[in-house]
Design an enzyme around this catalytic site. Structure first.
Site, mmCIF file in Angstrom:
data_model
loop_
_atom_site.group_PDB
_atom_site.id
_atom_site.type_symbol
_atom_site.label_atom_id
_atom_site.label_comp_id
_atom_site.label_asym_id
_atom_site.label_seq_id
_atom_site.Cartn_x
_atom_site.Cartn_y
_atom_site.Cartn_z
ATOM 1 N N GLY A 263 0.763 -1.247 0.000
ATOM 2 C CA GLY A 263 0.000 0.000 0.000
ATOM 3 C C GLY A 263 0.788 1.289 0.000
ATOM 4 N N GLU A 305 3.785 -6.774 1.989
ATOM 5 C CA GLU A 305 3.889 -7.169 0.579
ATOM 6 C C GLU A 305 3.783 -5.968 -0.341
ATOM 7 O OE1 GLU A 305 1.046 -10.466 0.630
ATOM 8 O OE2 GLU A 305 -0.582 -9.016 0.616
ATOM 9 N N PRO A 306 4.832 -5.156 -0.383
ATOM 10 C CA PRO A 306 4.826 -4.006 -1.278
ATOM 11 C C PRO A 306 4.909 -4.418 -2.739
ATOM 12 C CG PRO A 306 6.986 -4.284 -0.288
ATOM 13 C CD PRO A 306 6.082 -5.278 0.386
ATOM 14 N N GLY A 307 4.187 -3.720 -3.579
ATOM 15 C CA GLY A 307 4.291 -3.923 -5.020
ATOM 16 C C GLY A 307 4.766 -2.624 -5.647
ATOM 17 N N ARG A 308 3.852 -1.653 -5.675
ATOM 18 C CA ARG A 308 4.126 -0.380 -6.325
ATOM 19 C C ARG A 308 5.407 0.299 -5.831
ATOM 20 N NH1 ARG A 308 -0.288 2.785 -8.189
ATOM 21 N NH2 ARG A 308 -1.583 1.639 -6.700
ATOM 22 N N ARG A 345 -3.620 3.185 -16.791
ATOM 23 C CA ARG A 345 -3.907 3.870 -15.527
ATOM 24 C C ARG A 345 -4.566 5.241 -15.712
ATOM 25 N NH1 ARG A 345 -0.926 5.086 -11.907
ATOM 26 N NH2 ARG A 345 -2.161 4.319 -10.177
ATOM 27 N N TYR A 349 -7.959 5.320 -13.784
ATOM 28 C CA TYR A 349 -7.983 6.009 -12.476
ATOM 29 C C TYR A 349 -7.721 7.514 -12.591
ATOM 30 C CZ TYR A 349 -6.481 1.193 -11.370
ATOM 31 O OH TYR A 349 -6.344 -0.159 -11.304
ATOM 32 N N CYS A 376 -8.234 3.841 -30.572
ATOM 33 C CA CYS A 376 -9.480 4.450 -31.036
ATOM 34 C C CYS A 376 -10.402 4.686 -29.855
ATOM 35 C CB CYS A 376 -10.133 3.548 -32.053
ATOM 36 S SG CYS A 376 -9.122 3.451 -33.509
ATOM 37 N N GLU A 377 -10.074 5.654 -29.076
ATOM 38 C CA GLU A 377 -10.831 5.962 -27.864
ATOM 39 C C GLU A 377 -10.436 7.385 -27.481
ATOM 40 O OE1 GLU A 377 -12.019 2.924 -25.895
ATOM 41 O OE2 GLU A 377 -12.648 4.012 -24.106
HETATM 42 N N1 LLP Z 1 -1.214 -7.231 -1.223
HETATM 43 C C1 LLP Z 1 -2.470 -7.353 -1.679
HETATM 44 C C2 LLP Z 1 -3.332 -8.364 -1.111
HETATM 45 C C3 LLP Z 1 -2.919 -6.512 -2.707
HETATM 46 O O1 LLP Z 1 -4.157 -6.633 -3.150
HETATM 47 C C4 LLP Z 1 -2.039 -5.558 -3.257
HETATM 48 C C5 LLP Z 1 -2.460 -4.684 -4.356
HETATM 49 C C6 LLP Z 1 -0.732 -5.479 -2.762
HETATM 50 C C7 LLP Z 1 -0.351 -6.327 -1.728
HETATM 51 C C8 LLP Z 1 0.287 -4.508 -3.289
HETATM 52 O O2 LLP Z 1 -0.098 -3.210 -3.057
HETATM 53 P P1 LLP Z 1 0.904 -2.010 -3.443
HETATM 54 O O3 LLP Z 1 2.095 -2.091 -2.522
HETATM 55 O O4 LLP Z 1 1.266 -2.181 -4.848
HETATM 56 O O5 LLP Z 1 0.081 -0.805 -3.205
HETATM 57 N N2 LLP Z 1 -4.007 -1.517 -10.397
HETATM 58 C C9 LLP Z 1 -3.994 -0.502 -9.355
HETATM 59 C C10 LLP Z 1 -3.438 -1.042 -8.073
HETATM 60 C C11 LLP Z 1 -4.182 -2.257 -7.580
HETATM 61 C C12 LLP Z 1 -3.577 -2.797 -6.325
HETATM 62 C C13 LLP Z 1 -4.113 -4.154 -6.068
HETATM 63 N N3 LLP Z 1 -3.609 -4.777 -4.902
HETATM 64 C C14 LLP Z 1 -3.187 0.715 -9.839
HETATM 65 O O6 LLP Z 1 -2.701 0.697 -10.960
HETATM 66 O O7 LLP Z 1 -3.084 1.697 -9.114
#
Ligand code: LLP
Length: 451
Positions: A263, A305-308, A345, A349, A376-377
């Protein structure tokens, strides 16, 4: 007008999520933009555009920052996971795993990618609110942990694994009822969410699990949303998740893992001001430690669990500028050779981005233009009303902070092939994803004979 402010802000060497550009970004003596020691316009020429570029060093620094912050601020064991939905590839998996991260996956595709990246099953955690039997079985066979999200998961697992010899490791995801300020579509922690067990179900569930010898409940999980700039919601989460953890223990479950999700936000435009990785981990560690102390609980293994925040600002996309349309007194559109299929995105969003020209990053802005995609949008607009220095057809445009949820959410809308991807480091650019060709997109078409 000085263009510098558009993409330069004070560089944070330890928390790449706070920068717009990858941490290795430089300007060479010809005034051209260089990342990972590679001149961006040269790699655009070599690999073509659109091109996803991933800066290895930025990813490694982010991983190291998470690990170091956990070591500094948390006295118990810890294991950070990479939420691979942000950007899943064999190379990315291998990279973060080599830094000591486990992997969070949400599908058979992501799971197989993690395995191919050399991650061992015990370090893989399968999420999802509607897992298929195939996904559950692949996870089980690989020895991954299944994060149960609802009763359907339990029923399917009961049928699939209860008669086998090896038990399945489970974590349990619940909805913590915490609101945070982010886009409606990426909130997950509020009670009206499709993810996780409702808190009211937990007592009965913990009781039910006692009767399942084929399942071992090893931990509790919650995730409250994505692109969050405040620290308080995670502080509150620590309290709520510790309470749930205690409840699981009360029922005799051998829980030891506490996963507070991902998050942490990142910078897309100069005005974004996310907390650093260190502050995020410090606040969570302190809150979990305090919540455990109050309840006389031994510190669990802390997971996040960071992603972004691990990959967004390590990535950028290169496009070639093409057609220009000026509507006097209204707007000037410049179209690029990609758009909503490689970056959905903005249209999904209303996300903002920052850009510059690869070979004239510091030149003075003299035109306000809108960067349009080629689909085409009408809504396929990547950046609206931004300043660029005399942009010309053929110039290479750099769009920053595209490392997360761009490639992974890409599509083939209009049958446009997906871009290639390269990783850059110390002057080398190497392919990590081949460019699709238009003919590849016909691969799964089937023409019934009668037609
Ligand atoms: N853990 C769980 C269970 C999640 O659902 C997510 C993201 C993460 C970890 C990683 O979150 P982060 O650290 O990346 O914030 N497509 C959207 C973002 C969707 C996030 C979904 N879940 C965007 O492009 O902003």
């Amino acid at each position: 007008m000085d263009n510098k402010g558009q993409y330069e802000c004070e560089l944070d060497q330890k928390s790449p999520n706070r920068n717009l550009a990858p941490i290795t970004t430089e300007i060479d003596q010809n005034g051209r933009l260089v990342v990972g020691g590679c001149q961006l316009s040269s790699i655009a020429k070599r690999y073509g555009t659109p091109l996803y570029v991933l800066d290895e060093e930025s990813v490694r620094v982010s991983c190291k920052s998470y690990l170091e912050a956990l070591r500094t601020h948390y006295k118990g064991e810890s294991l950070p996971l990479y939420a691979s939905k942000a950007n899943s590839s064999i190379a990315m998996t291998k990279l973060v795993a080599s830094e000591g991260f486990g992997i969070d996956v949400v599908s058979a595709g992501e799971l197989l990618t993690a395995l191919r990246g050399g991650v061992s099953g015990e370090r893989i955690f399968l999420h999802g609110n509607n897992k298929s039997d195939q996904e559950l079985l692949i996870a089980y066979e690989a020895d991954a942990t299944v994060v149960i999200d609802n009763h359907h998961d339990l029923e399917r697992l009961k049928e699939l694994v209860s008669k086998r010899t090896k038990p399945v490791r489970l974590m349990l995801r619940f909805t913590p009822g915490i609101e945070c300020h982010t886009h409606e579509y990426i909130k997950t922690g509020h009670l009206d969410s499709k993810f996780g067990f409702d808190p009211d179900q937990l007592d009965a569930l913990f009781k039910e699990l006692i009767d399942y010898p084929w399942a071992i409940l090893t931990g509790i999980h919650a995730h409250i949303g994505s692109q969050i700039f405040e620290l308080e919601p995670h502080q509150d989460l620590a309290e709520v998740i510790t309470e749930t953890f205690c409840l699981a223990k009360k029922y005799g479950h051998p829980v030891q893992d506490m996963n507070i999700g991902g998050g942490l936000g990142v910078r897309y435009v100069v005005s974004d001001d996310p907390p650093s990785i260190q502050d995020w981990i410090r606040v969570i560690s302190t809150a979990v430690t305090k919540a455990c102390k109050i309840r006389g609980l031994q510190l669990p293994r802390l997971m996040c669990e960071p992603g972004r925040s691990l990959v967004a600002t390590a990535g950028l996309t290169l496009y070639t500028l093409g057609a220009k349309k000026s509507i006097p007194g209204l707007r000037t559109y410049i179209s690029v050779d990609g758009g909503m299929s490689d970056n959905p995105r903005p249209i999904t969003y209303q996300s903002l981005y920052t850009c510059c020209l690869a070979d004239r990053p510091l030149d003075e802005t003299d035109e306000i233009v809108t960067i349009a995609g080629k689909h085409c949008e009408s809504g396929d607009i990547l950046l609206k009303d931004i300043g660029l220095p005399k942009p010309l057809s053929g110039d290479i445009l750099v769009v920053f902070s595209t490392g997360a949820y761009n490639n992974s959410m890409s599509s083939n809308y209009n049958r446009i092939p997906r871009p290639a991807g390269v990783i850059v480091n110390a002057g080398h650019a190497e392919l990590i994803q081949k460019r699709e060709r238009p003919e590849d997109l016909l691969m799964y078409d089937v023409l019934p004979e009668r037609l």
